[in-house]
Motif scaffolding. Structure first.
Motif, PDB file in Angstrom:
ATOM      1  N   ILE A 265       7.724 -11.104  13.040  1.00 35.73           N
ATOM      2  CA  ILE A 265       8.781 -12.129  13.068  1.00 35.73           C
ATOM      3  C   ILE A 265       9.807 -11.866  11.965  1.00 35.73           C
ATOM      4  O   ILE A 265      11.014 -11.995  12.171  1.00 35.73           O
ATOM      5  CB  ILE A 265       8.164 -13.534  12.887  1.00 35.73           C
ATOM      6  CG1 ILE A 265       7.316 -13.886  14.116  1.00 35.73           C
ATOM      7  CG2 ILE A 265       9.251 -14.591  12.660  1.00 35.73           C
ATOM      8  CD1 ILE A 265       6.492 -15.156  13.942  1.00 35.73           C
ATOM      9  N   LEU A 266       9.315 -11.485  10.780  1.00 34.91           N
ATOM     10  CA  LEU A 266      10.210 -11.327   9.629  1.00 34.91           C
ATOM     11  C   LEU A 266      10.793  -9.922   9.530  1.00 34.91           C
ATOM     12  O   LEU A 266      11.602  -9.649   8.637  1.00 34.91           O
ATOM     13  CB  LEU A 266       9.451 -11.661   8.335  1.00 34.91           C
ATOM     14  CG  LEU A 266       8.944 -13.111   8.217  1.00 34.91           C
ATOM     15  CD1 LEU A 266       8.048 -13.262   6.999  1.00 34.91           C
ATOM     16  CD2 LEU A 266      10.123 -14.091   8.129  1.00 34.91           C
ATOM     17  N   GLY A 267      10.387  -9.045  10.425  1.00 31.02           N
ATOM     18  CA  GLY A 267      10.922  -7.683  10.391  1.00 31.02           C
ATOM     19  C   GLY A 267      10.407  -6.872   9.217  1.00 31.02           C
ATOM     20  O   GLY A 267      11.137  -6.051   8.652  1.00 31.02           O
ATOM     21  N   LEU A 268       9.148  -7.115   8.850  1.00 24.48           N
ATOM     22  CA  LEU A 268       8.576  -6.385   7.722  1.00 24.48           C
ATOM     23  C   LEU A 268       7.487  -5.439   8.206  1.00 24.48           C
ATOM     24  O   LEU A 268       6.840  -5.684   9.219  1.00 24.48           O
ATOM     25  CB  LEU A 268       7.944  -7.373   6.727  1.00 24.48           C
ATOM     26  CG  LEU A 268       8.857  -8.458   6.158  1.00 24.48           C
ATOM     27  CD1 LEU A 268       8.041  -9.458   5.353  1.00 24.48           C
ATOM     28  CD2 LEU A 268       9.936  -7.830   5.275  1.00 24.48           C
ATOM     29  N   ASP A 269       7.277  -4.370   7.435  1.00 25.06           N
ATOM     30  CA  ASP A 269       6.170  -3.464   7.716  1.00 25.06           C
ATOM     31  C   ASP A 269       5.022  -3.858   6.784  1.00 25.06           C
ATOM     32  O   ASP A 269       5.165  -3.795   5.557  1.00 25.06           O
ATOM     33  CB  ASP A 269       6.631  -2.027   7.432  1.00 25.06           C
ATOM     34  CG  ASP A 269       5.525  -1.015   7.693  1.00 25.06           C
ATOM     35  OD1 ASP A 269       4.342  -1.406   7.737  1.00 25.06           O
ATOM     36  OD2 ASP A 269       5.860   0.175   7.852  1.00 25.06           O
ATOM     37  N   PRO A 270       3.877  -4.278   7.324  1.00 30.03           N
ATOM     38  CA  PRO A 270       2.774  -4.759   6.474  1.00 30.03           C
ATOM     39  C   PRO A 270       2.338  -3.747   5.418  1.00 30.03           C
ATOM     40  O   PRO A 270       1.791  -4.132   4.383  1.00 30.03           O
ATOM     41  CB  PRO A 270       1.625  -5.038   7.446  1.00 30.03           C
ATOM     42  CG  PRO A 270       2.157  -4.880   8.823  1.00 30.03           C
ATOM     43  CD  PRO A 270       3.546  -4.326   8.761  1.00 30.03           C
ATOM     44  N   LEU A 271       2.587  -2.465   5.666  1.00 30.77           N
ATOM     45  CA  LEU A 271       2.183  -1.463   4.676  1.00 30.77           C
ATOM     46  C   LEU A 271       3.036  -1.527   3.411  1.00 30.77           C
ATOM     47  O   LEU A 271       2.701  -0.918   2.399  1.00 30.77           O
ATOM     48  CB  LEU A 271       2.248  -0.051   5.278  1.00 30.77           C
ATOM     49  CG  LEU A 271       1.288   0.221   6.430  1.00 30.77           C
ATOM     50  CD1 LEU A 271       1.314   1.698   6.811  1.00 30.77           C
ATOM     51  CD2 LEU A 271      -0.131  -0.201   6.074  1.00 30.77           C
ATOM     52  N   TYR A 272       4.161  -2.248   3.493  1.00 32.60           N
ATOM     53  CA  TYR A 272       5.025  -2.404   2.318  1.00 32.60           C
ATOM     54  C   TYR A 272       4.967  -3.825   1.759  1.00 32.60           C
ATOM     55  O   TYR A 272       5.782  -4.205   0.929  1.00 32.60           O
ATOM     56  CB  TYR A 272       6.471  -2.032   2.667  1.00 32.60           C
ATOM     57  CG  TYR A 272       6.657  -0.552   2.937  1.00 32.60           C
ATOM     58  CD1 TYR A 272       6.987   0.315   1.906  1.00 32.60           C
ATOM     59  CD2 TYR A 272       6.474  -0.025   4.216  1.00 32.60           C
ATOM     60  CE1 TYR A 272       7.141   1.674   2.139  1.00 32.60           C
ATOM     61  CE2 TYR A 272       6.625   1.327   4.459  1.00 32.60           C
ATOM     62  CZ  TYR A 272       6.961   2.175   3.417  1.00 32.60           C
ATOM     63  OH  TYR A 272       7.115   3.519   3.641  1.00 32.60           O
TER      64      TYR A 272
ATOM     65  N   LEU B 266       0.815  -1.214   0.000  1.00 33.94           N
ATOM     66  CA  LEU B 266       0.000   0.000   0.000  1.00 33.94           C
ATOM     67  C   LEU B 266       0.854   1.272   0.000  1.00 33.94           C
ATOM     68  O   LEU B 266       0.584   2.213  -0.758  1.00 33.94           O
ATOM     69  CB  LEU B 266      -0.913  -0.016   1.240  1.00 33.94           C
ATOM     70  CG  LEU B 266      -1.856   1.174   1.399  1.00 33.94           C
ATOM     71  CD1 LEU B 266      -2.886   1.198   0.278  1.00 33.94           C
ATOM     72  CD2 LEU B 266      -2.556   1.128   2.762  1.00 33.94           C
ATOM     73  N   ALA B 267       1.889   1.298   0.832  1.00 29.89           N
ATOM     74  CA  ALA B 267       2.703   2.510   0.944  1.00 29.89           C
ATOM     75  C   ALA B 267       3.350   2.854  -0.403  1.00 29.89           C
ATOM     76  O   ALA B 267       3.406   4.020  -0.799  1.00 29.89           O
ATOM     77  CB  ALA B 267       3.777   2.325   2.013  1.00 29.89           C
ATOM     78  N   THR B 268       3.824   1.827  -1.108  1.00 35.59           N
ATOM     79  CA  THR B 268       4.504   2.077  -2.378  1.00 35.59           C
ATOM     80  C   THR B 268       3.532   2.548  -3.455  1.00 35.59           C
ATOM     81  O   THR B 268       3.821   3.511  -4.178  1.00 35.59           O
ATOM     82  CB  THR B 268       5.246   0.808  -2.841  1.00 35.59           C
ATOM     83  OG1 THR B 268       6.150   0.421  -1.806  1.00 35.59           O
ATOM     84  CG2 THR B 268       6.014   1.047  -4.126  1.00 35.59           C
TER      85      THR B 268
END
Lengths: 345, 345
Positions: free
Chosen positions: B269-276, B235-237
């Motif tokens: 856990i994976l160090g990700l931002d769900p918005l990306y 979404l952010a992108t």
């Protein structure tokens, strides 16, 4: 194309990274530096998910091909020009005027950006020459060892101008079979570089767009029954496809089929039969016998088909390709079992 | 799809050979056994170089994407359904009714034919559900180690039904920003299988065709200004792309963006931002504020968009995406530098 100069802030030591295939700033940089300036046009510059174009006739032809030729550069072209020509030609073979193509790139991490630019430049020149747009493009990058430099899948959209269906099932007994020029040059060109054969002068691929002679024949009122570009598997294979799909009888004269001496020589060294070696700028046309001479005249007005000849007639056994050899004996020209030349296109 | 049964004379022990990508009898056998029976339709059965179809309106949209998702099968879909949905959605995002798609396969030698059949079956189901044709297809086989199982490039053709241009430049100050459902599920689904995370129940990809709610909004007279499917980069992108390409001001509320708890957990856990993180069945729509409620009603009539919500408004600084966080502070939501998740589609 070896002296290609990269007109932007990358040098030959820059290589494609995984992040170039993504959605972040680095990917934008690659697009902005290579693809947009070279391939850009009013349709692509919108940067939207798809391009919109007007096709007045309302009847369109669509086609697709994946290009995996190895090596990606060969005398007479590269994977980029090949993708454009192959797509334009597939549309022409349906009696369509090519309008737009789309290109999807799968690039292996580590591929040189200068090579990518060389390919893009070659695409640009080919689409301009063929008067088609690049209407959509996409880039994906895969990890090193999960690809082989670059693969390009192209799809094409054209406006159908032929009135009658151009299909194997339209072939009629007695049709003249025309061939637009000498065969086997593309395959021979790729094989010589792949195998490191020294041929002087080098054999150049016949890769070219052939829509102009096709459209000119249609404009001249030639009632074309069937067209097929002579690609994978060469002349023998495409004639077999037409014979099978259209239950057509096909008889050709070995004597009439133009094969250049250097191509014959390379094929002998490599143990190949030139009749099964791919071209990328040749096609066969089935036309009523009484229109054959006129059709040849029209074809020969274009450089790409100036060597057009009549090679046979639709007669004999239905669904079979027969060839009269040099000493007059008829033999069956069959499909090969496997593939003579992998990754030729 | 794990219990897929191969309905023809190959078994799971049969693998794709180089000759399957060629032009000889062996290639014909693969086409006849897998692709034609599963993907066949009146257009493809002609076996010609291109398919011809009628598009009455005369305005068409074209699009392309390469699909290289790894692994090729994930909860909720596989590379085949993903290719169909991605292509259908790109067309819908231009306000077009999807009509036909083309598929170019690059298959690595040694890929299981049963897997190929599973993918073809999944393509078949997806195109039937979306009422589109497979208008053209091509298969190339590359040597072992020169690919990664299977890559599919898809192109699509649609009939444009939107009257006004649906583009970032059409975004108008004050537009409501709508999102069709929860985000990040596709990326999370692929990453859990790629990384071998045990999530019970598994997170299923949101991969789906979204043309129905889009076409229904157009039919209902909603004046859609811009659409974008929330794919690579999340979404952010895509909001950043719209802000940049359309010089649009975008302000969203973090609170309003639906993210499922299991997706949030996996992203942590994976160090990700769900918005990306990519979706493959979600889109954003920019519509006039006074039509927002009606648009949401129409969207929610379809399963694929039943979680549609209003997430923001086109206001603030032009060309920039701002997000009001949970404690009310505005921050800039920027593009990432590189790629968070390679080979997610």
């Amino acid at each position: 194309m070896n002296n290609f100069h990269c007109p932007f802030p990358y040098t030959a030591t820059d290589f494609v990274q995984l992040s170039h295939g993504g959605s972040g700033r680095i990917a934008q940089r690659l697009l902005d530096a290579v693809f947009r300036p070279i391939l850009g046009n009013p349709l692509l510059d919108l940067k939207h998910d798809s391009a919109i174009l007007a096709i007045p006739g309302g009847r369109i032809a669509i086609t697709t091909d994946a290009f995996v030729v190895h090596p990606w550069r060969f005398p007479g072209g590269n994977i980029g020009s090949l993708a454009v020509h192959g797509t334009v030609n597939d549309l022409a073979m349906s009696g369509a005027r090519p309008v737009a193509i789309s290109l999807a790139f799968v690039i292996e991490e580590g591929f040189a950006i200068s090579a990518l630019a060389e390919i893009a430049q070659s695409i640009r020149e080919s689409v301009d020459r063929a008067s088609v747009y690049v209407g959509a493009a996409d880039t994906k990058v895969v990890e090193r060892g999960k690809g082989d430099g670059i693969y390009i899948s192209a799809a094409g959209v054209g406006e159908v101008v032929a009135v009658n269906p151009i299909l194997p099932t339209s072939v009629t007994e007695g049709d003249a079979i025309l061939l637009s020029g000498d065969v086997g040059r593309h395959g021979a060109a790729v094989m010589t570089v792949r195998d490191g054969l020294e041929v002087d002068p080098p054999i150049e691929s016949d890769s070219a767009a052939v829509h102009e002679p096709v459209l000119a024949m249609l404009e001249a009122g030639i009632d074309i029954h069937c067209l097929r570009d002579v690609t994978r598997g060469g002349l023998a294979t495409v004639l077999n496809e037409i014979a099978t799909d259209g239950s057509a009888p096909i008889r050709i004269d070995e004597d009439k089929i133009p094969v250049r001496e250097d191509v014959t020589a390379v094929c002998e060294i490599l143990g190949l039969d030139p009749l099964y070696v791919a071209c990328e700028g040749r096609f066969v046309a089935f036309v009523p016998a009484d229109q054959a001479e006129r059709a040849l005249e029209v074809m020969r007005q274009f450089d790409v088909a100036k060597g057009a000849v009549r090679i046979g007639i639709a007669e004999g056994t239905k669904g079979r390709v027969e060839m009269k050899g040099r000493i007059g004996v008829l033999r069956i020209l069959d499909l090969l079992s496997g593939e003579q030349l992998p990754r030729i296109c």
